[in-house]
Design a protein around this motif. Structure first.
Motif, PDB file in Angstrom:
ATOM      1  N   PHE A  74      26.742  37.020 -46.556  1.00  0.00           N
ATOM      2  CA  PHE A  74      27.793  38.064 -47.128  1.00  0.00           C
ATOM      3  C   PHE A  74      29.012  37.218 -47.167  1.00  0.00           C
ATOM      4  O   PHE A  74      29.539  37.481 -48.457  1.00  0.00           O
ATOM      5  CB  PHE A  74      27.766  39.259 -46.342  1.00  0.00           C
ATOM      6  N   ARG A  75      29.530  36.508 -46.185  1.00  0.00           N
ATOM      7  CA  ARG A  75      30.817  36.258 -46.246  1.00  0.00           C
ATOM      8  C   ARG A  75      30.929  34.730 -47.328  1.00  0.00           C
ATOM      9  O   ARG A  75      31.721  34.658 -48.112  1.00  0.00           O
ATOM     10  CB  ARG A  75      31.283  35.649 -44.928  1.00  0.00           C
ATOM     11  N   GLU A  76      29.459  34.009 -47.267  1.00  0.00           N
ATOM     12  CA  GLU A  76      29.280  32.985 -48.490  1.00  0.00           C
ATOM     13  C   GLU A  76      29.526  33.472 -49.645  1.00  0.00           C
ATOM     14  O   GLU A  76      29.964  32.797 -50.794  1.00  0.00           O
ATOM     15  CB  GLU A  76      28.145  32.124 -47.970  1.00  0.00           C
ATOM     16  N   ALA A  77      28.932  34.666 -50.082  1.00  0.00           N
ATOM     17  CA  ALA A  77      28.983  35.362 -51.243  1.00  0.00           C
ATOM     18  C   ALA A  77      30.355  35.533 -51.931  1.00  0.00           C
ATOM     19  O   ALA A  77      30.478  35.387 -53.030  1.00  0.00           O
ATOM     20  CB  ALA A  77      27.830  36.719 -51.392  1.00  0.00           C
ATOM     21  N   ILE A  78      31.134  35.874 -51.043  1.00  0.00           N
ATOM     22  CA  ILE A  78      32.498  36.228 -51.241  1.00  0.00           C
ATOM     23  C   ILE A  78      33.237  34.997 -51.676  1.00  0.00           C
ATOM     24  O   ILE A  78      33.971  34.824 -52.779  1.00  0.00           O
ATOM     25  CB  ILE A  78      33.362  37.164 -50.238  1.00  0.00           C
ATOM     26  N   ASN A  79      33.149  33.980 -50.809  1.00  0.00           N
ATOM     27  CA  ASN A  79      33.938  32.736 -51.055  1.00  0.00           C
ATOM     28  C   ASN A  79      33.341  32.314 -52.239  1.00  0.00           C
ATOM     29  O   ASN A  79      34.183  31.290 -53.077  1.00  0.00           O
ATOM     30  CB  ASN A  79      33.681  31.867 -49.792  1.00  0.00           C
ATOM     31  N   ALA A  80      31.919  32.222 -52.488  1.00  0.00           N
ATOM     32  CA  ALA A  80      31.383  31.358 -53.858  1.00  0.00           C
ATOM     33  C   ALA A  80      31.977  32.228 -55.137  1.00  0.00           C
ATOM     34  O   ALA A  80      32.317  31.698 -55.873  1.00  0.00           O
ATOM     35  CB  ALA A  80      29.851  31.718 -53.720  1.00  0.00           C
ATOM     36  N   GLY A  81      32.378  33.407 -54.998  1.00  0.00           N
ATOM     37  CA  GLY A  81      32.506  34.234 -56.227  1.00  0.00           C
ATOM     38  C   GLY A  81      34.261  34.091 -56.138  1.00  0.00           C
ATOM     39  O   GLY A  81      34.813  34.023 -57.374  1.00  0.00           O
ATOM     40  N   PHE A  82      34.902  33.942 -55.013  1.00  0.00           N
ATOM     41  CA  PHE A  82      36.390  33.924 -55.099  1.00  0.00           C
ATOM     42  C   PHE A  82      36.976  33.165 -54.079  1.00  0.00           C
ATOM     43  O   PHE A  82      37.282  33.709 -53.041  1.00  0.00           O
ATOM     44  CB  PHE A  82      36.921  35.277 -55.059  1.00  0.00           C
ATOM     45  N   PRO A  83      36.855  31.872 -54.216  1.00  0.00           N
ATOM     46  CA  PRO A  83      37.352  30.895 -53.145  1.00  0.00           C
ATOM     47  C   PRO A  83      38.626  31.320 -52.519  1.00  0.00           C
ATOM     48  O   PRO A  83      39.692  31.327 -53.404  1.00  0.00           O
ATOM     49  CB  PRO A  83      37.407  29.298 -53.733  1.00  0.00           C
ATOM     50  N   GLY A  84      38.815  31.271 -51.414  1.00  0.00           N
ATOM     51  CA  GLY A  84      40.184  31.451 -50.810  1.00  0.00           C
ATOM     52  C   GLY A  84      40.441  33.045 -50.370  1.00  0.00           C
ATOM     53  O   GLY A  84      41.709  33.475 -50.153  1.00  0.00           O
ATOM     54  N   ALA A  85      39.605  33.792 -51.036  1.00  0.00           N
ATOM     55  CA  ALA A  85      39.647  35.297 -50.659  1.00  0.00           C
ATOM     56  C   ALA A  85      39.837  35.601 -49.149  1.00  0.00           C
ATOM     57  O   ALA A  85      39.108  34.907 -48.119  1.00  0.00           O
ATOM     58  CB  ALA A  85      38.464  36.094 -50.992  1.00  0.00           C
ATOM     59  N   LYS A  86      40.594  36.689 -48.842  1.00  0.00           N
ATOM     60  CA  LYS A  86      40.815  37.220 -47.343  1.00  0.00           C
ATOM     61  C   LYS A  86      40.352  38.557 -47.514  1.00  0.00           C
ATOM     62  O   LYS A  86      40.971  39.493 -48.247  1.00  0.00           O
ATOM     63  CB  LYS A  86      42.262  37.039 -47.229  1.00  0.00           C
ATOM     64  N   ILE A  87      39.436  39.107 -46.659  1.00  0.00           N
ATOM     65  CA  ILE A  87      38.901  40.352 -46.733  1.00  0.00           C
ATOM     66  C   ILE A  87      39.249  40.962 -45.266  1.00  0.00           C
ATOM     67  O   ILE A  87      39.727  40.331 -44.378  1.00  0.00           O
ATOM     68  CB  ILE A  87      37.406  40.313 -47.074  1.00  0.00           C
ATOM     69  N   THR A  88      38.905  42.336 -45.188  1.00  0.00           N
ATOM     70  CA  THR A  88      39.034  43.166 -43.998  1.00  0.00           C
ATOM     71  C   THR A  88      37.737  43.542 -43.461  1.00  0.00           C
ATOM     72  O   THR A  88      37.002  43.956 -44.151  1.00  0.00           O
ATOM     73  CB  THR A  88      39.899  44.345 -44.155  1.00  0.00           C
ATOM     74  N   TRP A  89      37.412  43.032 -42.108  1.00  0.00           N
ATOM     75  CA  TRP A  89      36.234  43.521 -41.716  1.00  0.00           C
ATOM     76  C   TRP A  89      36.656  44.737 -40.531  1.00  0.00           C
ATOM     77  O   TRP A  89      37.440  44.577 -39.801  1.00  0.00           O
ATOM     78  CB  TRP A  89      35.773  42.515 -40.380  1.00  0.00           C
ATOM     79  N   ALA A  90      35.750  45.746 -40.484  1.00  0.00           N
ATOM     80  CA  ALA A  90      35.881  47.162 -39.928  1.00  0.00           C
ATOM     81  C   ALA A  90      34.831  47.148 -39.068  1.00  0.00           C
ATOM     82  O   ALA A  90      33.630  47.431 -39.545  1.00  0.00           O
ATOM     83  CB  ALA A  90      36.161  48.084 -40.779  1.00  0.00           C
ATOM     84  N   PHE A  91      34.993  47.115 -37.690  1.00  0.00           N
ATOM     85  CA  PHE A  91      33.781  47.370 -36.872  1.00  0.00           C
ATOM     86  C   PHE A  91      33.686  48.800 -36.234  1.00  0.00           C
ATOM     87  O   PHE A  91      34.957  49.336 -35.829  1.00  0.00           O
ATOM     88  CB  PHE A  91      33.861  46.474 -35.729  1.00  0.00           C
TER      89      PHE A  91
END
Length: 450
Positions: A74-91
Motif C-alpha cells: 500500500f505504501r509503495e503504491a503511494i510512493n510510486a505514484g507520487f514520490p515524496g508524499a506524506k500521508i496520515t495513518w489512523a489506527f
C-alpha cells in the motif's frame, strides 16, 4: 580506535537523519494556503470493520486482511505514484492494542514510515461513528487514551497534529482543542446521508471552525467558536452527492474514493471519475477560491487493486505538478494560520462526467460561507432551468442530538437530498424575500437588475 570512530560516525548519521526527518516533517509549515493545490490522504488500519466501542464490534472481522505485506504494498503504491508524499495513518483502538504478530509488525512499519517519509500517525475513535454509539464523555476518554497510545508507540515525544474521526461532535472537537492541544480534526463526511452507520449532511465541504452548537455549523463568532479546523473525509462528486444514499441505483459518495469508483467501474472508468472529481477543485475550484484541496480516505483492508491508487496519483502529479501532498494535520494548520475565523467564501462549479450519478447534462454551482450554503442546479439542455436545491442557514440556532443516534444531519430550509416535501427545487426568484435578502448580502450578482 575503530570503536570510537564507529560510534562517532553512528552519532553523526543519527543527528543528520534526525535533522532530515525533522525538516521533512516541518516542510508544510512554510507553505502558504493561497496559490497552492493541496492533496491529503488518510489510511485507516483497524481490526474490526466497525469498532463501535473498545469492547464492542458490529462489523466484520478484518484481522486476516491486515498483514505487513499488505501495508508495505500500500505504501509503495503511494510512493510510486507520487514520490515524496506524506500521508496520515489512523489506527483504531483495537489496532493500537492488538498483540498478534501481524499488528505488532504493522505498527513497527508505520512508525518507520513516520520517520522515513514524515507521515502522520493518529487515532480514529469508534471507526468513523463514535458519537452514534458512545456518550460524549466516553468519546473524550477514548480520544485521550488513544492519542496517548499513539505517542507511546511512536516514542520520542511524538504527538499527532490531527485526528481522523469520520464524524465527531462539536463538544468532542472542543475537547480536542482545549484538552489535547489538537486543532485539526477530520470531523465531518460532507453530504453523507443514508449510507453506512451515521448521517451528517449539512456542513461546508472545505475547512471551517465548527460552532459549539453543531459540528456541521460554522461558528458565527467568538461565543460559539471551536478552535478545531473541521475537515471533510473524502472529496465527492457534487452531482452524485446531491442524491439520497443509493437512490435510483447510484452511489452518492462517488468521487475520489476507491469503493465507489475503482471497485464499481474498474481501473479505467473508475480513474476517469476520480480525476474528474479532482479537476473540479484543481482547475475551476482553484480559480474561484485561490487555493484547492482534494482529500481521500482508504481503508487498508479494502480488496481493491492498489494499481488504481498509483495511477490516480501519477496522473495528479502529471496534470498538476505543483500539488503539495502533505498530511491532513499540516494542511489543517496551514488553513488555521491563514484563517483565524470563518471569513471564508467558497465557490464550486461542476458539469457532470456522465459516470454514475454525475449527470453529463447537469451543472451544479455551490456557494458556501459562514452564514449559509447555497446550491444551484441547471439542466444544460434547457434555458433558464437553474433551481435552488439546497439552502442551509448557519445564522440560526442548531442543536446536536442528546442521545446516541445515526441522525446528525443539519437540514436547512431546502436540502439537496430532497427527502422532505419542503426540499422540492425552486427558482432563485421564487425564494421567500427573507432568504433572497440574506443571499443578496454576499452574492448580489445572483440577482440581476431587471
Amino acid at each position: 580506535m575503530r570503536t570510537i570512530v564507529f560510534m562517532l560516525s553512528f552519532m553523526l548519521f543519527t543527528i543528520l537523519s534526525g535533522a532530515s526527518t525533522k525538516d521533512n516533517q516541518n516542510q508544510g509549515n512554510s507553505i502558504p494556503l493561497m496559490g497552492t493545490r493541496f492533496l491529503t490522504f488518510n489510511a485507516v488500519i483497524r481490526v474490526n470493520q466497525i469498532e463501535v466501542a473498545r469492547d464492542k464490534n458490529v462489523g466484520e472481522d478484518e484481522r486476516d486482511l491486515h498483514t505487513p505485506s499488505v501495508v508495505i504494498k500500500f505504501r509503495e503504491a503511494i510512493n510510486a505514484g507520487f514520490p515524496g508524499a506524506k500521508i496520515t495513518w489512523a489506527f483504531s483502538w483495537l489496532a493500537l492494542h492488538d498483540t498478534t504478530s501481524n499488528y505488532r509488525k504493522i505498527r513497527e512499519l508505520v512508525v518507520g514510515y513516520q520517520s522515513k517519509y514524515g507521515d502522520e500517525i493518529t487515532f480514529i475513535p469508534g471507526a468513523y461513528f463514535a458519537n452514534a454509539y458512545n456518550p460524549t464523555e466516553q468519546v473524550n476518554k477514548d480520544l485521550h487514551d488513544g492519542l496517548a497510545k499513539v505517542s507511546e508507540i511512536v516514542g520520542n515525544g511524538y504527538r499527532p497534529k490531527s485526528v481522523v474521526a469520520g464524524f465527531l461532535s462539536a463538544k468532542n472537537q472542543d475537547y480536542l482543542a482545549k484538552n489535547e492541544g489538537i486543532h485539526v480534526c477530520q470531523g465531518n463526511i460532507w453530504s453523507q446521508y443514508a449510507i453506512d452507520n451515521q448521517d451528517g449532511d449539512g456542513a461546508v465541504t472545505y475547512p471551517f471552525y465548527p460552532s459549539k452548537e453543531h459540528f456541521c455549523k460554522p461558528a458565527q463568532g467568538k461565543d460559539d467558536f471551536v478552535d478545531c479546523v473541521n475537515l471533510d473525509g473524502w472529496t465527492t462528486d457534487f452531482l452524485a452527492a446531491r442524491r439520497e444514499g443509493f437512490k435510483d441505483g447510484f452511489n452518492s459518495r462517488m468521487g475520489v474514493g476507491p469503493i465507489e469508483t475503482l471497485s464499481k467501474y474498474g481501473l479505467d472508468l473508475g480513474l476517469k471519475e476520480m480525476l474528474h472529481t479532482t479537476a473540479i477543485h484543481f482547475d475551476r475550484g482553484f480559480e474561484l477560491n485561490g487555493f484547492a484541496w482534494v482529500t481521500n480516505c482508504w481503508e487498508v483492508s479494502l480488496p481493491i487493486d492498489v494499481t488504481g491508487l498509483t495511477n490516480w496519483l501519477s496522473e495528479i502529479k502529471k496534470r498538476w505538478p505543483d500539488v503539495k501532498f502533505i498530511t491532513q494535520g499540516e494542511f489543517g494548520l496551514i488553513w488555521r494560520k491563514h484563517y483565524r475565523d470563518n471569513s471564508f467564501n467558497y465557490r464550486f462549479e461542476e458539469i457532470g462526467s456522465g459516470i454514475g450519478g454525475s449527470d453529463a447534462d447537469k451543472e451544479i454551482r455551490w456557494f458556501m460561507n459562514k452564514v449559509f450554503r447555497l446550491a444551484l442546479l441547471s439542466d444544460l439542455n434547457k434555458d433558464n432551468s437553474e433551481t435552488v436545491i439546497d439552502f442551509t442557514r448557519y445564522d440560526l440556532p442548531a442543536k446536536e442530538p442528546s442521545e446516541m443516534t445515526r441522525r446528525w444531519s443539519l437540514m436547512g430550509d431546502i436540502n439537496q437530498k430532497q427527502t422532505r416535501p419542503q426540499d422540492k427545487p425552486v427558482l432563485l426568484k421564487q425564494l421567500p424575500e427573507e432568504m433572497k435578502t440574506i443571499i443578496k448580502t454576499i452574492y448580489p450578482k445572483l440577482f440581476p437588475i431587471q
